[in-house]
Design a protein around this motif. Structure first.
Motif, short mmCIF file in Angstrom:
data_model
loop_
_atom_site.label_atom_id
_atom_site.label_comp_id
_atom_site.label_asym_id
_atom_site.label_seq_id
_atom_site.Cartn_x
_atom_site.Cartn_y
_atom_site.Cartn_z
N SER A 81 0.83 -1.20 0.00
CA SER A 81 0.00 0.00 0.00
C SER A 81 0.87 1.26 0.00
O SER A 81 0.61 2.21 -0.74
CB SER A 81 -0.92 0.00 1.22
N LEU A 82 1.90 1.27 0.83
CA LEU A 82 2.82 2.40 0.87
C LEU A 82 3.53 2.57 -0.47
O LEU A 82 3.68 3.70 -0.96
CB LEU A 82 3.85 2.21 1.99
N ALA A 83 3.96 1.46 -1.06
CA ALA A 83 4.64 1.52 -2.35
C ALA A 83 3.72 2.10 -3.42
O ALA A 83 4.15 2.91 -4.26
CB ALA A 83 5.12 0.12 -2.75
N ILE A 84 2.46 1.69 -3.43
CA ILE A 84 1.49 2.20 -4.41
C ILE A 84 1.29 3.70 -4.22
O ILE A 84 1.27 4.47 -5.18
CB ILE A 84 0.16 1.45 -4.28
N ALA A 85 1.15 4.13 -2.94
CA ALA A 85 0.93 5.56 -2.67
C ALA A 85 2.13 6.39 -3.12
O ALA A 85 1.97 7.45 -3.76
CB ALA A 85 0.67 5.77 -1.18
N LEU A 86 3.34 5.93 -2.82
CA LEU A 86 4.55 6.66 -3.22
C LEU A 86 4.70 6.69 -4.74
O LEU A 86 5.09 7.71 -5.32
CB LEU A 86 5.78 6.03 -2.57
N PHE A 87 4.38 5.56 -5.37
CA PHE A 87 4.48 5.51 -6.83
C PHE A 87 3.51 6.49 -7.47
O PHE A 87 3.87 7.24 -8.38
CB PHE A 87 4.19 4.09 -7.33
N CYS A 88 2.26 6.49 -6.99
CA CYS A 88 1.25 7.40 -7.56
C CYS A 88 1.66 8.86 -7.38
O CYS A 88 1.59 9.66 -8.32
CB CYS A 88 -0.10 7.16 -6.90
N TRP A 89 2.11 9.19 -6.18
CA TRP A 89 2.53 10.57 -5.90
C TRP A 89 3.73 10.96 -6.77
O TRP A 89 3.72 12.03 -7.40
CB TRP A 89 2.87 10.70 -4.42
N GLY A 90 4.74 10.09 -6.82
CA GLY A 90 5.93 10.41 -7.59
C GLY A 90 5.66 10.49 -9.09
O GLY A 90 6.12 11.41 -9.76
N PHE A 91 4.87 9.54 -9.59
CA PHE A 91 4.61 9.51 -11.03
C PHE A 91 3.81 10.73 -11.48
O PHE A 91 4.15 11.38 -12.48
CB PHE A 91 3.85 8.23 -11.39
N ILE A 92 2.77 11.07 -10.72
CA ILE A 92 1.93 12.21 -11.11
C ILE A 92 2.70 13.52 -10.95
O ILE A 92 2.54 14.45 -11.75
CB ILE A 92 0.63 12.21 -10.29
N SER A 93 3.55 13.62 -9.94
CA SER A 93 4.37 14.82 -9.77
C SER A 93 5.35 14.95 -10.93
O SER A 93 5.57 16.05 -11.46
CB SER A 93 5.12 14.77 -8.43
N LEU A 94 5.97 13.84 -11.33
CA LEU A 94 6.88 13.87 -12.48
C LEU A 94 6.13 14.20 -13.77
O LEU A 94 6.66 14.89 -14.64
CB LEU A 94 7.58 12.52 -12.63
#
Length: 537
Positions: free
Chosen positions: A103-116
């Motif tokens: 769950s943490l990995a998914i949240a970080l991925f979503c945040w990082g990807f959309i920010s990028l």
């Protein structure tokens, strides 16, 4: 710039926060020696990373672009990353069966990807400005940079990953400037922000640049800074004029709407306790509001968390009380398509129990409600939707008729896409219904979501009623004034009087004409300057 969106609302920073980036791009493109200290460290041959840096040091053009792109990348990550930090609120998703660490990995991925993804827009824009800044006149640069930003935002907003338009840095507190969007949509606000920042930046660049003719330098600096001030005051004066116009709503156009904020946490929404709590809350809320004389009741997105079919509805108290009270309701629930797929829908259910109309959510949340490129990613990503069946996008050209006239509808993520609301307003929509469920995010997202709906109300000159699961439900008039707003994480009922309107702003009639005009103007002035330089040389 990350401090400008709701709920921090430091909107004045938006008019200067682009200046440092603009100056960095200009200085870097005019003097490739700037920041070369990043590559002055002696490379360690045994370390591959430093070997790569040494190789790049021997490629001046590549090294120049890498340094140049670093500025907009950092700026873009700072803005989009801070503004979108609420995405981390989806963690933990253990209530959906996702273990804590994934769950943490998914949240970080979503945040990082959309920010990028957002930072990529800034990098592309900076590249255009860098190419133009050494070869064009300052006026040409300002037009080109402004047009490029607006064009990029238009392209980005046509996809599924969109939220942090630069215009929303002014919502909800700078109502005067938001009224510029009635002319040509949110890109009108974006154009004003970029142009003012650019004029200030160019004035400061002229100040720091070592001109031999000191008088020329002073005149240029003064001219550019005065231009920025005049532009800032002018756009706000136009917006204030639009804001000051009376609404002139007539009593026979009034509609009394009851709102229910059910306050069902997502952690329990899909289990038996949450299901029963939802049925009880919305049923009793509907009874209370209809007894107080409302014309219709609005519930949030998926307020009734079950598939609405002829069989399932008749066994529920909510449906039976509609038949008893004979007052219609806008019901947030799940519906089914003819081919068996599931939609996130808002239904108009009449007092006789008929499903009068249906709107299916158009903009689904990537990874949350559907998996992009599912043939590829579906093999590796567990579905996050609370339903086993596939959620499908609603038709982009839906029309939502109601017993009280045609409505404009947005469900949750739809709120970020102004063209979605403009099209419905142009088709005769007289008021806006917004149904959302932001329970899985932080209060920051709730404030930003409310600010986006406020922008949609101003752009289309329409009243809007928002019903959300846990907040922020609200009532907003066509000038963007919040007449009522709920508290967060509380069960609430409210009665709002809104008015049906048939006005059409320039934006509703003509769409984003300003971006097209800026694009054409940028091509013309750049072409003319190129021709003049060619003949003069």
């Amino acid at each position: 710039m990350g401090l400008t969106p709701a709920p921090m609302n430091v909107w004045p920073l938006g008019w200067v926060a682009l200046v440092p980036l603009w100056m960095a791009i200009a200085f870097e493109s005019r003097n490739s020696a700037i920041l070369s200290f990043f590559f002055h460290q002696k490379p360690i041959q045994k370390n591959r990373l430093f070997s790569i840096l040494k190789t790049l040091k021997q490629e001046p053009k590549l090294r120049f672009w890498l340094r140049l792109w670093a500025f907009p990348l950092v700026w873009g990550l700072g803005y989009h990353g801070v503004a979108l930090s609420w995405i981390l609120g989806i963690h933990p998703m253990t209530w959906m069966g996702v273990p804590w660490w994934p769950s943490l990995a998914i949240a970080l991925f979503c945040w990082g990807f959309i920010s990028l993804w957002g930072a990529g827009l800034v990098v592309v824009w900076a590249t255009v400005v860098a190419i133009a800044t050494t070869r064009t006149h300052v006026i040409t640069r300002l037009i080109l940079a402004t047009a490029t930003w607006c064009i990029l935002e238009s392209v980005w907003s046509a996809g599924d990953l969109w939220w942090t338009a630069i215009a929303y840095t002014q919502s909800p507190n700078n109502l005067a400037i938001l009224h510029l969007s009635q002319l040509s949509g949110p890109n009108t606000v974006a154009a004003a922000i970029v142009a003012v920042n650019g004029a200030i930046a160019e004035g400061l660049i002229a100040y720091f640049k070592n001109y031999r003719e000191e008088g020329r330098s002073v005149r240029r600096v003064r001219g550019l800074l005065v231009t920025a001030l005049i532009l800032f005051c002018t756009v706000h004066a136009i917006g204030f004029y639009l804001l000051s116009r009376p609404l002139n709503d007539l009593g026979d156009r009034a509609l009394k709407v009851g709102l229910i904020q059910g306050n069902i946490p997502n952690e329990i929404k899909l289990n038996y306790f949450g299901y029963q709590k939802a049925l009880y809350g919305y049923t009793t809320g509907y009874e209370t509001l209809t007894d107080r004389g409302v014309d219709i009741v609005l519930t949030p997105e998926t307020a009734l968390p079950y598939l609405w079919t002829e069989t399932s509805r008749e066994s529920r108290d909510f449906y039976r009380v509609i038949l008893e009270k004979n007052i219609p309701a806008w019901v947030g629930t799940f519906a089914q398509t003819e081919d068996g797929n599931i939609t996130n829908s808002l239904l108009t259910v009449t007092g006789t129990g008929e499903t009068y109309s249906r709107y299916d959510k158009t903009k689904l949340v990537p990874l949350g409600e559907y998996i992009p490129f599912e043939d590829i990613l579906g093999k590796f990503i567990d579905r996050l939707s609370p339903l086993d069946a596939h959620l499908v996008h609603g038709d982009k050209h839906q029309i939502f008729e109601t017993p009280f006239g045609r409505a404009i509808v947005g469900i949750c993520y739809d709120s970020a896409f102004p063209e979605h609301f403009r099209r419905q307003a142009a088709a005769g929509g007289q008021f806006i219904l917004s149904a959302s469920n932001d329970a899985h995010y932080t209060p920051v997202q709730m404030h930003q979501h409310n600010a986006l709906d406020l922008m949609r109300a101003v752009e289309s000159d329409r009243w809007i009623v928002r019903a959300t699961n846990t907040g922020l439900s609200s009532v907003i008039d066509p000038h963007g004034r919040i007449l009522w707003r709920s508290q967060i994480n509380r069960y609430q009922e409210h009665i709002a009087t809104i008015y049906r309107r048939d006005t059409q702003t320039l934006y509703v009639r003509w769409g984003d004409w300003l971006t097209r005009c800026l694009g054409i103007l940028a091509v013309i002035v750049t072409g003319l300057e190129w021709r003049i330089r060619k003949f003069s040389s």
